[in-house]
Design an enzyme around this catalytic site. Structure first.
Site, PDB file in Angstrom:
ATOM      1  N   ARG A 125      -0.774   8.215   1.221  1.00  0.00           N
ATOM      2  CA  ARG A 125      -1.366   6.872   1.145  1.00  0.00           C
ATOM      3  C   ARG A 125      -2.275   6.700   2.348  1.00  0.00           C
ATOM      4  NH1 ARG A 125       1.469   1.199  -0.085  1.00  0.00           N
ATOM      5  NH2 ARG A 125       1.330   2.151  -2.133  1.00  0.00           N
ATOM      6  N   ARG A 128       8.134   0.304  -1.451  1.00  0.00           N
ATOM      7  CA  ARG A 128       8.475   0.871  -2.743  1.00  0.00           C
ATOM      8  C   ARG A 128       7.939   2.277  -2.964  1.00  0.00           C
ATOM      9  NH1 ARG A 128       8.884  -3.854  -3.369  1.00  0.00           N
ATOM     10  NH2 ARG A 128       6.997  -3.882  -2.166  1.00  0.00           N
ATOM     11  N   THR A 129       6.637   2.413  -2.781  1.00  0.00           N
ATOM     12  CA  THR A 129       6.027   3.672  -3.204  1.00  0.00           C
ATOM     13  C   THR A 129       6.626   4.843  -2.429  1.00  0.00           C
ATOM     14  OG1 THR A 129       4.029   2.457  -3.728  1.00  0.00           O
ATOM     15  CG2 THR A 129       3.823   4.831  -3.615  1.00  0.00           C
ATOM     16  N   LYS A 188      -4.311  10.997  17.454  1.00  0.00           N
ATOM     17  CA  LYS A 188      -4.986  11.929  18.366  1.00  0.00           C
ATOM     18  C   LYS A 188      -6.333  12.381  17.810  1.00  0.00           C
ATOM     19  CE  LYS A 188      -0.546  13.952  19.738  1.00  0.00           C
ATOM     20  NZ  LYS A 188       0.237  15.183  19.629  1.00  0.00           N
ATOM     21  N   HIS A 212      -4.497   3.751  -7.480  1.00  0.00           N
ATOM     22  CA  HIS A 212      -3.073   3.891  -7.180  1.00  0.00           C
ATOM     23  C   HIS A 212      -2.421   4.466  -8.454  1.00  0.00           C
ATOM     24  CE1 HIS A 212       0.841   3.372  -5.666  1.00  0.00           C
ATOM     25  NE2 HIS A 212       0.795   2.129  -5.257  1.00  0.00           N
TER      26      HIS A 212
HETATM   27  C1  NCD Z   1       0.738  -2.138  -4.402  1.00  0.00           C
HETATM   28  C2  NCD Z   1      -0.214  -1.382  -3.503  1.00  0.00           C
HETATM   29  O1  NCD Z   1       0.182  -0.830  -2.508  1.00  0.00           O
HETATM   30  O2  NCD Z   1      -1.380  -1.339  -3.878  1.00  0.00           O
HETATM   31  N1  NCD Z   1       2.064  -1.991  -4.043  1.00  0.00           N
HETATM   32  C3  NCD Z   1       2.766  -0.926  -4.522  1.00  0.00           C
HETATM   33  O3  NCD Z   1       2.442   0.208  -4.302  1.00  0.00           O
HETATM   34  N2  NCD Z   1       3.817  -1.198  -5.295  1.00  0.00           N
HETATM   35  C4  NCD Z   1       0.378  -3.552  -4.575  1.00  0.00           C
HETATM   36  C5  NCD Z   1       0.179  -4.395  -3.362  1.00  0.00           C
HETATM   37  O4  NCD Z   1       0.324  -3.960  -2.224  1.00  0.00           O
HETATM   38  O5  NCD Z   1      -0.127  -5.583  -3.584  1.00  0.00           O
END
Ligand code: NCD
Length: 306
Positions: A101, A51-52, A80, A129
Site C-alpha cells: 500500500r 483491515r486490509t 532513508k 484498490h
Molecule cells: C479503504 C481504502 O483504504 O481505500 N479502506 C479499506 O481498505 N478497507 C477505504 C477508505 O479508507 O475509506
C-alpha cells in the site's frame, strides 16, 4: 509470474474461479489450513490501514503461512530514501509474495516491474484498490447470488475514493449493471472514470446529489467515507465530511433486499443505528474480504489442495 495491480488483470472467468475457491475455503477452512506451509507474505504498508493489512496477514496465517512487513513508512528504510523498487528486490529475498500500500499512484506497479515475487496492490493513492474490489464483488455475489442486472448506488467521496474507482472498472464487465452516482458537486467521479470507463463503454448511469432521491431504486448501496487525507485544505474537508449520513429514516425508503456495503473505516456517513438492520452488510463484507484474499494468495502462488 502474475501480479494484481487492477481488477482487470484477471478475466471475469478467472475472478469467478477465485470466488468459487473462496466459497470452498469459507465452507471448509481446515482443508486449506496447510496449503501455504513454509510460505511468507510481506505486507509493505506506507500508508495507514487496519483491515486490509490484517486481512492479508490473517489470510496467510489461515493458509498455514507466515507474515513479515511494516505498517508505516516511518518504520521502513523509505525514511532513508530507499525506492520502492529497491525495497521489493530486497523483500523478494525474504518473502514469497508481497502486498504493497502506497500513497503514490503507481508505486506498486513500479515495484511489480522489478519484483522477483508476485506483488499485490493493496491501495495506491486515489487510484485503485483491487483487493477491496474482489471483496466487494464477492460480497455482492454471496448476498445477491449474482453480479448482473443490478442497480448499484455509489455514495460519498467519488472523487478521491479509490475503492469506488476500482469497483466501477470491475463491474462494467458484468451484464446490465446500472450505476447511480451520489455525491456533492465537488466530489464527483473524476472524468477519467466517467468518460473513459462509463461513457466509452456505454454504461447506464446517472449522477444525483440527494441520497433520498436515489435510495428507493437501489439493489446495492455502497457508502464511502470522505477521504480526509487527500484534501488540500482542512476547510473543504470540514464542509464535505457530513454531507451524507445514512440513517434509519433513509433506510425506510430502501428496498427490502437492498444491501448496504462500505469498505470501512466508517466515520459519520452511516449512523450506528443502521448496524442492526439486516440489510447492513459492511461487517460481513470484512469476512468475505479475508476468504477472497486467501483465494488470491493461493492463485498467485499457484498452490492448491492435493
Ligand atoms: C479503504 C481504502 O483504504 O481505500 N479502506 C479499506 O481498505 N478497507 C477505504 C477508505 O479508507 O475509506
Amino acid at each position: 509470474m502474475r501480479h494484481m495491480m487492477s481488477p482487470l488483470d484477471f478475466s471475469v472467468d478467472e475472478l469467478e474461479s477465485m470466488m468459487d475457491l473462496a466459497v470452498q475455503i469459507e465452507n471448509d477452512p481446515e482443508k486449506y489450513a496447510h496449503v501455504c506451509d513454509g510460505k511468507k507474505i510481506a505486507t509493505l504498508f506506507y500508508e495507514p490501514s487496519t483491515r486490509t493489512r490484517l486481512s492479508f496477514e490473517t489470510a496467510m496465517l489461515n493458509l498455514g503461512g507466515s507474515v513479515i512487513g511494516f505498517s508505516s513508512a516511518s518504520s521502513s528504510s523509505a525514511t532513508k530514501g530507499e525506492s520502492v523498487a529497491d525495497t521489493i528486490r530486497v523483500v523478494g529475498t525474504f518473502a514469497d509474495i508481497a502486498a504493497i500500500r502506497h500513497p503514490k499512484e503507481g508505486a506498486p506497479l513500479v515495484a511489480s516491474q522489478v519484483s522477483p515475487i508476485p506483488v499485490i496492490n493493496a491501495g495506491d493513492g486515489g487510484h485503485q484498490h483491487p483487493t477491496q474490489t474482489l471483496t466487494d464483488l464477492f460480497t455482492i455475489r454471496s448476498l445477491r447470488g449474482k453480479i448482473h442486472d443490478l442497480t448499484i448506488g455509489l455514495c460519498g467521496d467519488l472523487k478521491f475514493g479509490r475503492t469506488v474507482h476500482s469497483l466501477i472498472t470491475a463491474l462494467i464487465r458484468y451484464p446490465n449493471i446500472r450505476f447511480v452516482l451520489i455525491s456533492p458537486e465537488e466530489l464527483r467521479l473524476p472524468s477519467y472514470i466517467r468518460e473513459d470507463v462509463l461513457d466509452r463503454n456505454h454504461i447506464a448511469y446517472k449522477e444525483v446529489t440527494r441520497l433520498e432521491d436515489a435510495i428507493p431504486e437501489l439493489d446495492i448501496l455502497y457508502m464511502t467515507r470522505v477521504q480526509k487525507e487527500r484534501f488540500f485544505n482542512e476547510e473543504d474537508y470540514v464542509r464535505m465530511k457530513d454531507f451524507y449520513i445514512l440513517d434509519k429514516e433513509k433506510m425506510d425508503l430502501a428496498k427490502e433486499d437492498m444491501y448496504v456495503l462500505h469498505p470501512l473505516p466508517r466515520v459519520n456517513e452511516i449512523a450506528v443505528e443502521v448496524d442492526s438492520d439486516p440489510r447492513a452488510a459492511y461487517f460481513r463484507q470484512v469476512r468475505y474480504g479475508m476468504y477472497i484474499r486467501e483465494a488470491l494468495i493461493m492463485t498467485l502462488l499457484e498452490v492448491s489442495v492435493c
